[in-house]
Design a protein around this motif. Sequence first.
Motif, PDB file in Angstrom:
ATOM      1  N   THR A  17       0.825  -1.206   0.000  1.00  0.00           N
ATOM      2  CA  THR A  17       0.000   0.000   0.000  1.00  0.00           C
ATOM      3  C   THR A  17       0.861   1.259   0.000  1.00  0.00           C
ATOM      4  O   THR A  17       0.497   2.252  -0.614  1.00  0.00           O
ATOM      5  N   ALA A  18       2.021   1.205   0.653  1.00  0.00           N
ATOM      6  CA  ALA A  18       2.932   2.352   0.631  1.00  0.00           C
ATOM      7  C   ALA A  18       3.452   2.594  -0.788  1.00  0.00           C
ATOM      8  O   ALA A  18       3.532   3.748  -1.245  1.00  0.00           O
ATOM      9  N   LEU A  19       3.802   1.528  -1.492  1.00  0.00           N
ATOM     10  CA  LEU A  19       4.250   1.669  -2.884  1.00  0.00           C
ATOM     11  C   LEU A  19       3.143   2.245  -3.763  1.00  0.00           C
ATOM     12  O   LEU A  19       3.387   3.156  -4.567  1.00  0.00           O
ATOM     13  N   LEU A  20       1.938   1.716  -3.603  1.00  0.00           N
ATOM     14  CA  LEU A  20       0.808   2.199  -4.409  1.00  0.00           C
ATOM     15  C   LEU A  20       0.475   3.653  -4.084  1.00  0.00           C
ATOM     16  O   LEU A  20       0.194   4.442  -4.986  1.00  0.00           O
ATOM     17  N   ASP A  21       0.525   4.004  -2.810  1.00  0.00           N
ATOM     18  CA  ASP A  21       0.296   5.400  -2.408  1.00  0.00           C
ATOM     19  C   ASP A  21       1.340   6.314  -3.045  1.00  0.00           C
ATOM     20  O   ASP A  21       1.007   7.377  -3.580  1.00  0.00           O
ATOM     21  N   GLY A  22       2.592   5.892  -2.988  1.00  0.00           N
ATOM     22  CA  GLY A  22       3.681   6.694  -3.547  1.00  0.00           C
ATOM     23  C   GLY A  22       3.556   6.911  -5.044  1.00  0.00           C
ATOM     24  O   GLY A  22       4.010   7.926  -5.569  1.00  0.00           O
ATOM     25  N   ALA A  23       2.937   5.959  -5.727  1.00  0.00           N
ATOM     26  CA  ALA A  23       2.752   6.065  -7.179  1.00  0.00           C
ATOM     27  C   ALA A  23       1.390   6.641  -7.545  1.00  0.00           C
ATOM     28  O   ALA A  23       1.039   6.692  -8.718  1.00  0.00           O
ATOM     29  N   ASP A  24       0.628   7.073  -6.548  1.00  0.00           N
ATOM     30  CA  ASP A  24      -0.726   7.617  -6.766  1.00  0.00           C
ATOM     31  C   ASP A  24      -1.614   6.659  -7.548  1.00  0.00           C
ATOM     32  O   ASP A  24      -2.366   7.068  -8.441  1.00  0.00           O
ATOM     33  N   ILE A  25      -1.547   5.378  -7.198  1.00  0.00           N
ATOM     34  CA  ILE A  25      -2.394   4.362  -7.816  1.00  0.00           C
ATOM     35  C   ILE A  25      -3.552   4.083  -6.870  1.00  0.00           C
ATOM     36  O   ILE A  25      -3.342   3.706  -5.703  1.00  0.00           O
ATOM     37  N   ALA A  26      -4.770   4.273  -7.363  1.00  0.00           N
ATOM     38  CA  ALA A  26      -5.962   4.068  -6.544  1.00  0.00           C
ATOM     39  C   ALA A  26      -6.068   2.606  -6.133  1.00  0.00           C
ATOM     40  O   ALA A  26      -5.939   1.709  -6.961  1.00  0.00           O
ATOM     41  N   HIS A  27      -6.280   2.372  -4.836  1.00  0.00           N
ATOM     42  CA  HIS A  27      -6.366   1.009  -4.322  1.00  0.00           C
ATOM     43  C   HIS A  27      -7.178   0.975  -3.045  1.00  0.00           C
ATOM     44  O   HIS A  27      -7.483   2.019  -2.458  1.00  0.00           O
ATOM     45  N   MET A  28      -7.526  -0.244  -2.625  1.00  0.00           N
ATOM     46  CA  MET A  28      -8.191  -0.430  -1.339  1.00  0.00           C
ATOM     47  C   MET A  28      -7.799  -1.792  -0.785  1.00  0.00           C
ATOM     48  O   MET A  28      -7.464  -2.716  -1.537  1.00  0.00           O
ATOM     49  N   ASP A  53      -8.256   0.558 -14.443  1.00  0.00           N
ATOM     50  CA  ASP A  53      -7.425   1.270 -15.412  1.00  0.00           C
ATOM     51  C   ASP A  53      -5.976   1.466 -14.937  1.00  0.00           C
ATOM     52  O   ASP A  53      -5.132   1.926 -15.689  1.00  0.00           O
ATOM     53  N   GLU A  54      -5.698   1.081 -13.686  1.00  0.00           N
ATOM     54  CA  GLU A  54      -4.339   1.204 -13.166  1.00  0.00           C
ATOM     55  C   GLU A  54      -3.715  -0.155 -12.840  1.00  0.00           C
ATOM     56  O   GLU A  54      -2.629  -0.218 -12.262  1.00  0.00           O
ATOM     57  N   LEU A  55      -4.380  -1.220 -13.258  1.00  0.00           N
ATOM     58  CA  LEU A  55      -3.903  -2.569 -12.954  1.00  0.00           C
ATOM     59  C   LEU A  55      -2.518  -2.830 -13.543  1.00  0.00           C
ATOM     60  O   LEU A  55      -1.629  -3.322 -12.851  1.00  0.00           O
ATOM     61  N   ALA A  56      -2.324  -2.501 -14.798  1.00  0.00           N
ATOM     62  CA  ALA A  56      -1.029  -2.754 -15.445  1.00  0.00           C
ATOM     63  C   ALA A  56       0.089  -1.967 -14.749  1.00  0.00           C
ATOM     64  O   ALA A  56       1.179  -2.506 -14.503  1.00  0.00           O
ATOM     65  N   ALA A  57      -0.175  -0.714 -14.412  1.00  0.00           N
ATOM     66  CA  ALA A  57       0.833   0.110 -13.734  1.00  0.00           C
ATOM     67  C   ALA A  57       1.147  -0.452 -12.348  1.00  0.00           C
ATOM     68  O   ALA A  57       2.314  -0.479 -11.931  1.00  0.00           O
ATOM     69  N   ALA A  58       0.133  -0.921 -11.639  1.00  0.00           N
ATOM     70  CA  ALA A  58       0.339  -1.485 -10.304  1.00  0.00           C
ATOM     71  C   ALA A  58       1.146  -2.777 -10.384  1.00  0.00           C
ATOM     72  O   ALA A  58       2.064  -2.991  -9.587  1.00  0.00           O
ATOM     73  N   ARG A  59       0.818  -3.633 -11.345  1.00  0.00           N
ATOM     74  CA  ARG A  59       1.570  -4.880 -11.519  1.00  0.00           C
ATOM     75  C   ARG A  59       3.032  -4.586 -11.847  1.00  0.00           C
ATOM     76  O   ARG A  59       3.939  -5.229 -11.313  1.00  0.00           O
ATOM     77  N   GLN A  60       3.265  -3.593 -12.698  1.00  0.00           N
ATOM     78  CA  GLN A  60       4.640  -3.246 -13.067  1.00  0.00           C
ATOM     79  C   GLN A  60       5.392  -2.678 -11.863  1.00  0.00           C
ATOM     80  O   GLN A  60       6.555  -3.008 -11.630  1.00  0.00           O
ATOM     81  N   LEU A  61       4.732  -1.840 -11.096  1.00  0.00           N
ATOM     82  CA  LEU A  61       5.337  -1.249  -9.903  1.00  0.00           C
ATOM     83  C   LEU A  61       5.779  -2.333  -8.920  1.00  0.00           C
ATOM     84  O   LEU A  61       6.907  -2.313  -8.419  1.00  0.00           O
ATOM     85  N   LEU A  62       4.897  -3.281  -8.655  1.00  0.00           N
ATOM     86  CA  LEU A  62       5.220  -4.337  -7.699  1.00  0.00           C
ATOM     87  C   LEU A  62       6.262  -5.300  -8.261  1.00  0.00           C
ATOM     88  O   LEU A  62       7.109  -5.816  -7.515  1.00  0.00           O
ATOM     89  N   THR A  63       6.240  -5.525  -9.562  1.00  0.00           N
ATOM     90  CA  THR A  63       7.263  -6.349 -10.198  1.00  0.00           C
ATOM     91  C   THR A  63       8.627  -5.681 -10.068  1.00  0.00           C
ATOM     92  O   THR A  63       9.621  -6.320  -9.703  1.00  0.00           O
ATOM     93  N   ASP A  64       8.671  -4.384 -10.350  1.00  0.00           N
ATOM     94  CA  ASP A  64       9.925  -3.630 -10.236  1.00  0.00           C
ATOM     95  C   ASP A  64      10.446  -3.610  -8.798  1.00  0.00           C
ATOM     96  O   ASP A  64      11.654  -3.506  -8.577  1.00  0.00           O
ATOM     97  N   ALA A  65       9.536  -3.725  -7.841  1.00  0.00           N
ATOM     98  CA  ALA A  65       9.920  -3.723  -6.424  1.00  0.00           C
ATOM     99  C   ALA A  65      10.318  -5.121  -5.944  1.00  0.00           C
ATOM    100  O   ALA A  65      10.605  -5.310  -4.755  1.00  0.00           O
ATOM    101  N   GLY A  66      10.321  -6.091  -6.847  1.00  0.00           N
ATOM    102  CA  GLY A  66      10.718  -7.440  -6.479  1.00  0.00           C
ATOM    103  C   GLY A  66       9.611  -8.276  -5.861  1.00  0.00           C
ATOM    104  O   GLY A  66       9.879  -9.278  -5.201  1.00  0.00           O
ATOM    105  N   LEU A  67       8.376  -7.879  -6.083  1.00  0.00           N
ATOM    106  CA  LEU A  67       7.242  -8.578  -5.471  1.00  0.00           C
ATOM    107  C   LEU A  67       6.382  -9.334  -6.488  1.00  0.00           C
ATOM    108  O   LEU A  67       5.240  -9.684  -6.193  1.00  0.00           O
ATOM    109  N   ALA A  68       6.928  -9.617  -7.656  1.00  0.00           N
ATOM    110  CA  ALA A  68       6.160 -10.298  -8.706  1.00  0.00           C
ATOM    111  C   ALA A  68       5.618 -11.640  -8.228  1.00  0.00           C
ATOM    112  O   ALA A  68       4.507 -12.035  -8.607  1.00  0.00           O
ATOM    113  N   HIS A  69       6.370 -12.325  -7.378  1.00  0.00           N
ATOM    114  CA  HIS A  69       5.939 -13.635  -6.884  1.00  0.00           C
ATOM    115  C   HIS A  69       4.722 -13.554  -5.964  1.00  0.00           C
ATOM    116  O   HIS A  69       4.073 -14.563  -5.702  1.00  0.00           O
ATOM    117  N   GLU A  70       4.408 -12.373  -5.482  1.00  0.00           N
ATOM    118  CA  GLU A  70       3.261 -12.176  -4.588  1.00  0.00           C
ATOM    119  C   GLU A  70       1.978 -11.835  -5.350  1.00  0.00           C
ATOM    120  O   GLU A  70       0.890 -11.889  -4.781  1.00  0.00           O
TER     121      GLU A  70
END
Length: 76
Positions: A17-28, A53-70
Motif C-alpha cells: 500500500t505504501a508503494l501504491l500510495d507513492g505512485a498515486d495508484i488508486a487502491h483499497m 485502469d491502473e492494474l497494469a501500472a500497479a503490476r509493473q510497480l510491484l514487479t519492479d519492487a521485487g514482489l512479482a511472486h506475490e
Amino acid sequence: MKEILRTNDAVLVSAVTALLDGADIAHMVLDQNMSVLEGSLGVLPRRVLVADDELAAARQLLTDAGLAHELRPHNP
C-alpha cells in the motif's frame, strides 16, 4: 477494481500500500478488520485491489519492487 494481491502478511500489505500510495495508484485493502472476528490468528488473508485502469501500472510497480511472486494471476 481488480484483486492484485492476497496475503496473511500484514507487513507485506503495508509495504504494497505504501508503494501504491507513492505512485498515486488508486487502491483499497479488503478484509483488513477481519482479525477482530478471527481472533488475530492471521487466518483470513487481506486483499489488495487496484482500479481497473491502473492494474497494469500497479503490476509493473510491484514487479519492479521485487514482489512479482506475490501477485495474483492476471485475468484480463
